[in-house]
Write an enzyme that holds these catalytic residues in place. Sequence first.
Site, PDB file in Angstrom:
ATOM      1  N   LYS A 159      79.630  -0.114 151.905  1.00 38.93           N
ATOM      2  CA  LYS A 159      79.761   1.268 152.632  1.00 38.93           C
ATOM      3  C   LYS A 159      80.866   1.899 151.680  1.00 38.93           C
ATOM      4  CE  LYS A 159      76.348  -0.373 154.810  1.00 38.93           C
ATOM      5  NZ  LYS A 159      75.092   0.046 154.052  1.00 38.93           N
ATOM      6  N   ARG A 172      76.373  17.115 141.002  1.00 38.79           N
ATOM      7  CA  ARG A 172      74.944  17.887 140.492  1.00 38.79           C
ATOM      8  C   ARG A 172      74.780  19.057 141.246  1.00 38.79           C
ATOM      9  NH1 ARG A 172      70.531  13.600 141.287  1.00 38.79           N
ATOM     10  NH2 ARG A 172      69.377  14.645 139.739  1.00 38.79           N
ATOM     11  N   GLN A 177      72.072  18.986 150.120  1.00 35.75           N
ATOM     12  CA  GLN A 177      71.793  17.531 150.842  1.00 35.75           C
ATOM     13  C   GLN A 177      72.761  16.966 151.591  1.00 35.75           C
ATOM     14  OE1 GLN A 177      69.850  15.306 147.250  1.00 35.75           O
ATOM     15  NE2 GLN A 177      68.249  16.600 147.484  1.00 35.75           N
ATOM     16  N   HIS A 182      73.752  12.896 156.957  1.00 32.28           N
ATOM     17  CA  HIS A 182      74.146  12.254 155.676  1.00 32.28           C
ATOM     18  C   HIS A 182      75.757  11.905 155.898  1.00 32.28           C
ATOM     19  CE1 HIS A 182      74.742  11.459 151.242  1.00 32.28           C
ATOM     20  NE2 HIS A 182      75.867  11.776 151.372  1.00 32.28           N
ATOM     21  N   HIS A 185      76.484   9.402 158.896  1.00 31.86           N
ATOM     22  CA  HIS A 185      76.060   8.025 158.551  1.00 31.86           C
ATOM     23  C   HIS A 185      76.818   7.259 157.790  1.00 31.86           C
ATOM     24  CE1 HIS A 185      73.502   4.622 158.094  1.00 31.86           C
ATOM     25  NE2 HIS A 185      73.410   4.646 156.979  1.00 31.86           N
ATOM     26  N   TYR A 222      63.859   2.439 143.982  1.00 28.38           N
ATOM     27  CA  TYR A 222      63.148   3.792 143.871  1.00 28.38           C
ATOM     28  C   TYR A 222      63.945   4.724 143.015  1.00 28.38           C
ATOM     29  CZ  TYR A 222      60.598   7.841 144.334  1.00 28.38           C
ATOM     30  OH  TYR A 222      59.876   8.879 143.983  1.00 28.38           O
ATOM     31  N   THR A 242      61.608   5.880 154.590  1.00 27.81           N
ATOM     32  CA  THR A 242      61.992   6.523 156.027  1.00 27.81           C
ATOM     33  C   THR A 242      61.325   5.797 157.301  1.00 27.81           C
ATOM     34  OG1 THR A 242      62.202   8.868 154.916  1.00 27.81           O
ATOM     35  CG2 THR A 242      62.176   8.871 157.263  1.00 27.81           C
ATOM     36  N   GLN A 245      63.054   2.850 157.609  1.00 29.08           N
ATOM     37  CA  GLN A 245      64.545   2.884 158.395  1.00 29.08           C
ATOM     38  C   GLN A 245      64.411   2.994 159.880  1.00 29.08           C
ATOM     39  OE1 GLN A 245      65.636   6.103 155.655  1.00 29.08           O
ATOM     40  NE2 GLN A 245      67.528   4.746 155.005  1.00 29.08           N
TER      41      GLN A 245
END
Length: 334
Positions: A159, A172, A177, A182, A185, A222, A242, A245
């Site tokens: 983690k 980037r 995003q 995000h 978590h 992936y 997804t 999950q």
Amino acid sequence: MGEEKGKVSKIRATELLRPFLHRELPVTHQGRGARTRLEMEVLTHKLNLYIDSWMGPRDSRVQGWLLLDDYLPTLLLTLLYLLIVWMGPKYMRNKQAFSCRGVMVVYNLSLTLLSLYMFYELVTGVVQGKYNFFCQDTRSGGASDDRIMNVLWWYYFSKLIEFMDTFFFILRKNNHQITFLHVYHHATMLNIWWFVMNWVPCGHSYFGACLNSFIHVLMYSYYGLSAIPAMRPYLWWKKYITQGQLIQFILTVVQTTCAVVWPCGFPVGWLYFQICYMITLIILFLNFYVQTYKKRGSLPRKEYHNGAVVASMNGHFHGMSSTEGVKHQKLRAD
């Protein structure tokens, strides 16, 4: 009685350290450094005292393991992560975005292998120890408990590695995003698993980590392979990540609830906490899934731009998609 003696000894240790804080040290670089180290030691000690008084005695089997004895390093690493999340986009605002393609291939495929290792070790350990699906305490698995604890430490440490997910977004310049889902978590998982490893490092704790490791095999493989142009036609499992999950969270709630209904000695407070945390993830991921797929009527198509895959949100923060051109890409969830 033993716990009371332990608390008294810790309090006495704090009292013994206090005079050193008020001791006059030479006003030199070494003196300031020594004082800072001493202050950090006292802060760490006080934080450990507070946590132990709140949580109760720790599992002695993980004593001395890397990053587990003191909570402060994990807390500071999380705060540093949040600081980078805040400052990173500002720093990169007027700078050229980095490609990071080669590094990301290595990163994603490395995490794929680590996730595969953890999944294999957890499944093997559970079978070997004849773990009970409905409820498993932390002291009845024998050698299998040791095996589970070892792999769950790697799960905790992974983690910390996964903070790189966000750092790649920043480098980037994919700042869109970096969503609440995000950051929530990533920041919470490292801290939650520090507590898990110190108090319930095996037994019923295995299930969520096992499922998550399997999902991460699919997810990171992936994203690692999608950066290799020759592999793109063969990547068919993106749209299932997804969904996987969400199924993972629901199954974890079901399995955790079983231990509440049919208790076996596993601390019930941990079970209630896990159910509540999984519910927050179900709500956030379900909202993400509806916003991304259902409201658009169909799964977004993949696009390629300058040799890089541009894919829709697929249950992980690394994916990218575009409906308004390559400069405005869709979010992805973890």
